[in-house]
Design an enzyme around this catalytic site. Structure first.
Site, mmCIF file in Angstrom:
data_model
loop_
_atom_site.group_PDB
_atom_site.id
_atom_site.type_symbol
_atom_site.label_atom_id
_atom_site.label_comp_id
_atom_site.label_asym_id
_atom_site.label_seq_id
_atom_site.Cartn_x
_atom_site.Cartn_y
_atom_site.Cartn_z
ATOM 1 N N GLY A 50 -11.213 -16.122 -42.423
ATOM 2 C CA GLY A 50 -9.948 -16.562 -41.845
ATOM 3 C C GLY A 50 -9.372 -15.486 -40.948
ATOM 4 N N GLY B 218 -5.816 -13.028 -40.136
ATOM 5 C CA GLY B 218 -4.520 -12.515 -40.545
ATOM 6 C C GLY B 218 -3.683 -12.227 -39.314
ATOM 7 C CD GLU C 265 -12.910 -11.772 -36.682
ATOM 8 O OE1 GLU C 265 -13.200 -12.548 -35.766
ATOM 9 O OE2 GLU C 265 -13.723 -10.961 -37.182
ATOM 10 C CB VAL C 266 -9.677 -12.305 -43.803
ATOM 11 C CG1 VAL C 266 -10.034 -12.035 -45.261
ATOM 12 C CG2 VAL C 266 -8.220 -11.955 -43.531
ATOM 13 C CE LYS D 145 -3.849 -9.019 -44.145
ATOM 14 N NZ LYS D 145 -2.666 -9.251 -45.002
ATOM 15 C CG ASP E 68 5.142 -15.754 -46.058
ATOM 16 O OD1 ASP E 68 5.773 -16.772 -45.701
ATOM 17 O OD2 ASP E 68 4.133 -15.339 -45.464
#
Length: 575
Positions: A193, A195, A199-200, A215, A311
């Protein structure tokens, strides 16, 4: 393109399976984890803080080695057995607790017992006996007795442990833990994914085969967006927080272009994916309640450290291999000094509490609002103030949050309606969880009547859903998208101070857990001890120069109270 995604997924699945089978370890794993000669640990022995709680309880390898030392002495072995029994009593189901408590009393406190504990005063023993006569004895019957044993172990037994071969072995592992960490410590796998700063990716420790999520925070992107304080804040909060309901930070390191946080990998995907992509939107109430209970525990752990998360949303709640959840992405989290309040308009539209939108001061109230939003969305299949797939601009969403009352469909039981409405109260002073009893009040809500929180916190309850171990719960590689190149930003020597503060290597507790869970701790200890007689081990121990202990050290030596929690370490079997 589909072939590229297929190959990336195949490699990731193979790597994930390697940890349990020990095939993920490098062929040179013993070389990568080679323990130093004991003589190299002299400086470490002199400099390490002699704190009993840290060295013999909080640090997993230290806890195991201290227990091994205690097992060599019958009186100390009895102490450890009692602590384990007392910890097990606290997580025993209520129907069996009294019977189990009586068996502990009979084993350790009766006059003719073979494993009596003379350290415990008679008045405490009498108090335990009285409590156990009740039909429903307290969960804390043995707490004071355990405190006495903790204090006893922290004194002379702790000093004797520091003169033993077991403590030498601990120092060898500490030396190994403090070695530098680089990108070569890991194998890199597919992107999972994106961040805020990069990227992660999935990654694997070469020495142990343990999988993590890496991360990556691009250095130029951080500098362009002035994100240094935010990145360092997230790193420091993760470093100090150790909760089974929040992702753990295991390593930090830097490359030429990025700063890297190596975190718990959560292979089960996020709650947003499970709410909206598997069948009809939403969950059955039982599943939503289980996740809500784990979230409540996670928020309690954060608030114990004076941290407000700010969050809470489905994308930030991740599932592990077994179906337990963890809170992730602490970029907006903030540590609040005791007695103070903060103000900050941060979060995600639709999940921000009214007091955040209105620029009011707060402590932990936004997180209880966020929990209400999540429980509502898990059951309803949409957020409280926006229908499924409805497009609403920021101004309208904030108006709804501040002025409208959420609606409840037939999917909500009375208890579900009750907890959502209590958590989604506009006035934070009247909101559930925001009074002096905090998380305890939330846990006592009737919706959690079937949740044994002691057993939940001890990881003894089975989740209602277990992810498919052969599935990849994330977008295809090409659907994730790539970051654009950052232009017009130059890195200089002034940035190095920040990088040095960030990239500090291994984080003690997760790293030691990795060594134990991977079997490397057991395998290396057996390998190092192979062929050594007890006399030879003693010679290895006595070869270290020890600092002289002066009068003031003897007079004021620390007698910290240990808070040992019973944990059964399961190690993979040899093949």
């Amino acid at each position: 393109m589909e072939l590229e995604n297929f190959m990336a997924n195949t490699l990731l699945l193979k790597a994930r399976q390697g940890f349990t089978k020990k095939t993920g370890r490098s062929k040179k794993w013993r070389e990568l984890l080679k323990l130093p000669p004991v003589s190299m640990c002299s400086d470490l022995r002199h400099s390490i803080e002699k704190d009993f709680s840290s060295l013999c309880d909080q640090q997993p390898i230290g806890r195991l080695l201290f227990r091994q030392f205690c097992n060599t002495k019958p009186d100390l072995k009895r102490c450890i057995e009692f602590l384990d029994a007392a910890a097990e009593y606290e997580v025993t189901i209520e129907e069996e607790q009294r019977e189990f408590g009586l068996s502990i009393y009979s084993r350790f406190f009766k006059e003719n017992s073979e494993v009596s504990l003379p350290q415990i005063p008679p008045d405490l023993v009498k108090e335990c006996k009285c409590n156990l006569k009740q039909s429903s004895p307290s969960q804390n019957v043995f707490q004071d007795c355990a405190g006495v044993i903790y204090k006893y172990l922290s004194e002379k037994p702790f000093e004797e442990y520091q003169e033993s071969t077991y403590y030498n072995r601990f120092l060898q592992w500490k030396w190994l833990e403090r070695r530098p960490v680089t990108k070569n410590t890991f194998r890199q796998y597919r992107v999972l994914g994106k961040g805020g700063f990069g990227e992660v990716c999935a990654c694997q420790v070469r020495a142990t085969g343990k999988m993590y999520a890496c991360k990556k925070l691009e250095k130029k992107r951080i500098k362009k967006r002035k994100g240094e304080a935010m990145a360092l804040n997230e790193k420091r909060i993760l470093e100090k927080l150790h909760s089974r309901f929040v992702v753990s930070l295991a390593y930090t390191y830097e490359t030429k272009d990025a700063l890297c946080l190596v975190l718990t990998i959560m292979n089960g995907g996020d709650l947003k994916y499970h709410i909206y992509n598997l069948g009809n939107p939403g969950f059955e109430e039982q599943r939503a309640v289980f996740y809500a209970a784990e979230l409540c525990c996670g928020l309690e752990d954060l608030q114990r450290e004076r941290i407000v998360y700010r969050d809470l949303k489905p994308e930030n709640i991740l599932l592990d291999d077994h179906g337990h959840i963890r809170i992730s992405d602490l970029g907006l989290a903030l540590e609040i000094p005791e007695g103070e309040m903060v103000r900050g308009r941060v979060g995600t539209v639709g999940y921000m509490a009214p007091e955040i939108i209105s620029h009011e001061k707060y402590t932990f109230s936004p997180d209880w609002w966020g929990l209400g939003c999540l429980i509502y969305e898990m059951i309803a299949g949409h957020s409280p103030f926006r229908k499924y797939k409805e497009k609403v601009n920021r101004e309208e969403m904030e108006r709804r949050v501040k002025t409208e009352t959420e609606e409840y469909s037939e999917r909500f039981s009375e208890n579900a309606k009750s907890i959502c409405s209590m958590l989604l109260t506009k006035d934070p002073s009247k909101r559930l969880g925001c009074q002096s009893d905090g998380a305890s009040a939330v846990k006592q809500h009737p919706i959690f009547k079937d949740i044994n929180f002691s057993r939940l916190e001890a990881n003894m309850l089975d989740p209602p859903f277990c992810p498919d171990p052969e599935a990849i719960y994330c977008k295809d590689i090409l659907d994730i998208g790539q970051f654009s190149v950052v232009k017009g930003v130059n890195l200089d020597t002034n940035d190095e101070i920040f990088y040095t503060q960030f990239a500090t290597g291994c984080v003690t507790i997760p790293w030691q857990n990795e060594m134990i869970e991977s079997g490397c701790f057991k395998d290396l200890n057996e390998y190092e001890d192979k062929g050594l007689s007890p006399l030879e081990k003693h010679k290895i121990c006595s070869c270290i120069l020890r600092p002289k202990r002066n009068f003031f050290h003897r007079l004021f030596r620390r007698a910290a109270c240990l808070n040992i929690a019973h944990s059964e370490e399961r190690e993979p079997t040899e093949h």
